[in-house]
Design an enzyme around this catalytic site. Structure first.
Site, short mmCIF file in Angstrom:
data_model
loop_
_atom_site.label_atom_id
_atom_site.label_comp_id
_atom_site.label_asym_id
_atom_site.label_seq_id
_atom_site.Cartn_x
_atom_site.Cartn_y
_atom_site.Cartn_z
N ASN A 1 43.11 43.37 55.19
CA ASN A 1 43.08 42.29 56.18
C ASN A 1 44.45 42.20 56.83
OD1 ASN A 1 40.40 41.52 55.54
ND2 ASN A 1 41.12 40.37 53.76
N HIS B 1 42.21 45.83 49.24
CA HIS B 1 41.12 45.33 48.40
C HIS B 1 40.23 46.52 48.04
CE1 HIS B 1 41.53 40.92 49.39
NE2 HIS B 1 42.14 41.43 50.46
N VAL C 1 48.01 36.62 52.20
CA VAL C 1 49.26 36.95 51.50
C VAL C 1 50.02 37.99 52.32
CG1 VAL C 1 50.30 37.86 49.39
CG2 VAL C 1 48.22 36.48 49.24
N HIS D 1 48.25 44.72 50.88
CA HIS D 1 47.44 45.03 49.70
C HIS D 1 46.10 45.58 50.16
CE1 HIS D 1 47.06 40.86 50.95
NE2 HIS D 1 45.78 40.95 50.63
P1 AMP Z 1 44.11 38.60 51.79
O1 AMP Z 1 43.35 37.33 52.08
O2 AMP Z 1 43.53 39.83 52.36
O3 AMP Z 1 45.59 38.42 52.13
O4 AMP Z 1 43.99 38.81 50.23
C1 AMP Z 1 44.74 38.09 49.31
C2 AMP Z 1 43.95 38.13 48.03
O5 AMP Z 1 44.82 37.79 46.96
C3 AMP Z 1 42.79 37.14 47.99
O6 AMP Z 1 41.56 37.85 47.77
C4 AMP Z 1 43.13 36.24 46.81
O7 AMP Z 1 42.00 35.84 46.07
C5 AMP Z 1 44.08 37.11 46.01
N1 AMP Z 1 45.02 36.40 45.18
C6 AMP Z 1 45.82 35.37 45.54
N2 AMP Z 1 46.58 34.96 44.50
C7 AMP Z 1 46.24 35.77 43.46
C8 AMP Z 1 46.66 35.86 42.09
N3 AMP Z 1 47.60 35.03 41.60
N4 AMP Z 1 46.10 36.80 41.31
C9 AMP Z 1 45.15 37.63 41.80
N5 AMP Z 1 44.72 37.61 43.07
C10 AMP Z 1 45.24 36.68 43.89
#
Ligand code: AMP
Length: 117
Positions: free
Chosen positions: A90, A105, A99, A103
């Site tokens: 994303n 997914h 975030v 990363h």
């Molecule tokens: P995005 O929305 O593509 O930036 O993905 C961020 C992802 O990080 C989301 O799917 C969240 O559920 C995941 N996420 C956020 N905090 C944590 C955490 N502490 N441990 C594991 N996953 C997390």
């Protein structure tokens, strides 16, 4: 890999300041289970070096980005996702990025519809 100030949540996880469920780690990246899974298997493959998002990557990031994809494929095999899996990045608010630390997914374990929402 520590950055003294303004660490991203994923840097804090990599530095074991915040707990997470690790499934893989090497010198360049790590993989954890997503805290809010959208599929039976939902992992994140995260570089230790912060690249905020794909759209801000540079030619210096090429090897790292390739490593993330190769590693995601290896993890998918280990997770027995031979029936199918999907990788998602994303990029930006409109795409659902929450975030600002690149990363990938890795989703699998159920039928995944197309187009994605
Ligand atoms: P995005 O929305 O593509 O930036 O993905 C961020 C992802 O990080 C989301 O799917 C969240 O559920 C995941 N996420 C956020 N905090 C944590 C955490 N502490 N441990 C594991 N996953 C997390």
């Amino acid at each position: 890999m520590s950055t003294p100030i303004n660490k991203t949540i994923f840097q804090k996880i990599a530095d074991r300041e915040i707990p997470a469920n690790f499934v893989y780690e090497d010198d360049l990246c790590f993989s954890i289970r997503d805290i809010n899974p959208q599929a039976p298997t939902h992992l994140l493959v995260i570089p230790k070096r912060v690249v905020p998002r794909l759209g801000e990557s540079t030619p210096e990031d090429e090897a790292l980005l390739g490593h993330l994809l190769v590693t995601a494929g290896k993890i998918a095999q280990e997770q027995k996702l031979s029936a199918g899996f999907r990788l998602v990045i994303n990029n930006g608010k409109q795409a659902g990025e929450s975030v600002p630390h690149l990363h990938v997914h890795l989703l699998g374990g159920r039928d995944l519809t197309w187009p994605p929402g």
